[in-house]
Design an enzyme around this catalytic site. Sequence first.
Site, PDB file in Angstrom:
ATOM      1  N   SER A  68       0.826  -1.211   0.000  1.00  0.00           N
ATOM      2  CA  SER A  68       0.000   0.000   0.000  1.00  0.00           C
ATOM      3  C   SER A  68       0.857   1.257   0.000  1.00  0.00           C
ATOM      4  CB  SER A  68      -1.057   0.028   1.097  1.00  0.00           C
ATOM      5  OG  SER A  68      -2.031   0.994   0.746  1.00  0.00           O
ATOM      6  N   HIS A  73       4.264  14.213   5.995  1.00  0.00           N
ATOM      7  CA  HIS A  73       4.146  15.648   5.719  1.00  0.00           C
ATOM      8  C   HIS A  73       4.817  16.370   6.881  1.00  0.00           C
ATOM      9  CE1 HIS A  73       1.152  14.794   2.623  1.00  0.00           C
ATOM     10  NE2 HIS A  73       0.572  14.007   3.501  1.00  0.00           N
ATOM     11  N   CYS A  88      -2.248  -3.330   3.182  1.00  0.00           N
ATOM     12  CA  CYS A  88      -3.342  -4.272   2.981  1.00  0.00           C
ATOM     13  C   CYS A  88      -2.839  -5.634   3.439  1.00  0.00           C
ATOM     14  CB  CYS A  88      -3.805  -4.289   1.528  1.00  0.00           C
ATOM     15  SG  CYS A  88      -2.562  -4.806   0.358  1.00  0.00           S
TER      16      CYS A  88
END
Length: 125
Positions: A68, A73, A88
């Site tokens: 995945s 940030h 996943c």
Amino acid sequence: MQGLHLTADLYRCRCDGAWLTDAQRLGDWCVEAVAAAGLQPVDQLFHTFPATAAGAGGVTATVLLAESHVCLHTWPEQRSVTADVYVCNFSADHSAKARQLMDALVNRFQPEWTEQRSLDRGDGQ
């Protein structure tokens, strides 16, 4: 579509300031951390935002995984970071690897405190 989604909000990070502003340095380290956790990187995008009146621009570092993704940030003017790890668990349970990766991310930034969440995704069928 079973999976595990981990998030962390990191506050007052005590790391070297370059980890919050240098997209290439942070991104390269993320790829290494992904591999060290036993996950498989398949693509990546690292971006530094322009400086503002508040100071140096932040960074977004995203590594796409076969399992995945991981995304960071940074807000250097606040010495803060948000981290997102999603795996996943279709072919195998990657939950332990996701937790190992999140631990590495948190340790990299040395926050004074964190808010972490874990969400099981999918209906379990």
